[in-house]
Scaffold this active site. Sequence first.
Site, PDB file in Angstrom:
ATOM      1  N   ILE A  57      -3.618   4.228   1.917  1.00  0.00           N
ATOM      2  CA  ILE A  57      -3.934   4.460   3.325  1.00  0.00           C
ATOM      3  C   ILE A  57      -4.954   5.585   3.487  1.00  0.00           C
ATOM      4  O   ILE A  57      -5.638   5.662   4.506  1.00  0.00           O
ATOM      5  CB  ILE A  57      -2.649   4.728   4.136  1.00  0.00           C
ATOM      6  CG1 ILE A  57      -2.906   4.558   5.642  1.00  0.00           C
ATOM      7  CG2 ILE A  57      -2.057   6.091   3.792  1.00  0.00           C
ATOM      8  CD1 ILE A  57      -1.640   4.541   6.491  1.00  0.00           C
TER       9      ILE A  57
ATOM     10  N   TYR B 209       0.832  -1.201   0.000  1.00  0.00           N
ATOM     11  CA  TYR B 209       0.000   0.000   0.000  1.00  0.00           C
ATOM     12  C   TYR B 209       0.871   1.258   0.000  1.00  0.00           C
ATOM     13  O   TYR B 209       2.064   1.205   0.276  1.00  0.00           O
ATOM     14  CB  TYR B 209      -0.984   0.013   1.180  1.00  0.00           C
ATOM     15  CG  TYR B 209      -0.369   0.321   2.533  1.00  0.00           C
ATOM     16  CD1 TYR B 209      -0.322   1.631   3.008  1.00  0.00           C
ATOM     17  CD2 TYR B 209       0.147  -0.686   3.338  1.00  0.00           C
ATOM     18  CE1 TYR B 209       0.220   1.918   4.257  1.00  0.00           C
ATOM     19  CE2 TYR B 209       0.683  -0.411   4.578  1.00  0.00           C
ATOM     20  CZ  TYR B 209       0.724   0.900   5.036  1.00  0.00           C
ATOM     21  OH  TYR B 209       1.266   1.186   6.258  1.00  0.00           O
ATOM     22  N   CYS B 210       0.251   2.377  -0.314  1.00  0.00           N
ATOM     23  CA  CYS B 210       0.913   3.681  -0.273  1.00  0.00           C
ATOM     24  C   CYS B 210      -0.136   4.700   0.180  1.00  0.00           C
ATOM     25  O   CYS B 210      -1.003   4.361   0.989  1.00  0.00           O
ATOM     26  CB  CYS B 210       1.514   4.041  -1.636  1.00  0.00           C
ATOM     27  SG  CYS B 210       0.300   4.188  -2.964  1.00  0.00           S
ATOM     28  N   HIS B 211      -0.087   5.904  -0.339  1.00  0.00           N
ATOM     29  CA  HIS B 211      -1.085   6.906   0.036  1.00  0.00           C
ATOM     30  C   HIS B 211      -2.395   6.681  -0.714  1.00  0.00           C
ATOM     31  O   HIS B 211      -3.458   6.605  -0.109  1.00  0.00           O
ATOM     32  CB  HIS B 211      -0.557   8.320  -0.224  1.00  0.00           C
ATOM     33  CG  HIS B 211      -1.556   9.387   0.093  1.00  0.00           C
ATOM     34  ND1 HIS B 211      -1.850   9.751   1.385  1.00  0.00           N
ATOM     35  CD2 HIS B 211      -2.353  10.129  -0.705  1.00  0.00           C
ATOM     36  CE1 HIS B 211      -2.784  10.687   1.360  1.00  0.00           C
ATOM     37  NE2 HIS B 211      -3.112  10.932   0.106  1.00  0.00           N
TER      38      HIS B 211
END
Length: 111
Positions: A102, A74-76
């Site tokens: 996220i 995952y990332c932003h």
Amino acid sequence: MGNILKGLTSLFKHTDINENLKEFEATPDAILLDVRTKEEYKSGHISGSINIPVDDILEIEDKIPDHDTMIFVYCHSGNRARRAVDKMKMLGYKKAKNIGGIVDYKGLKVL
């Protein structure tokens, strides 16, 4: 023609990080990988995740040498996670999965 439509549909499909985290929790020995910057990770991340920024993704071979490990990435927003998964697959990681961003996470973030 069907494959083209399927590909276009997947481009616009929203990835639900919350649903994917349920799959992560149910997968023995899986790893949760945050590919945001170190500063973003320090400002709040999902408990149990490790951080390898997307720009440093080649370091993954030192930290996760088993290419058969299930890795939830995952990332932003999901864009960097997609790039990281693409690079990981080129390195031979067979079970890397982009689980989104996220920004959509509904749980508590660890500082």
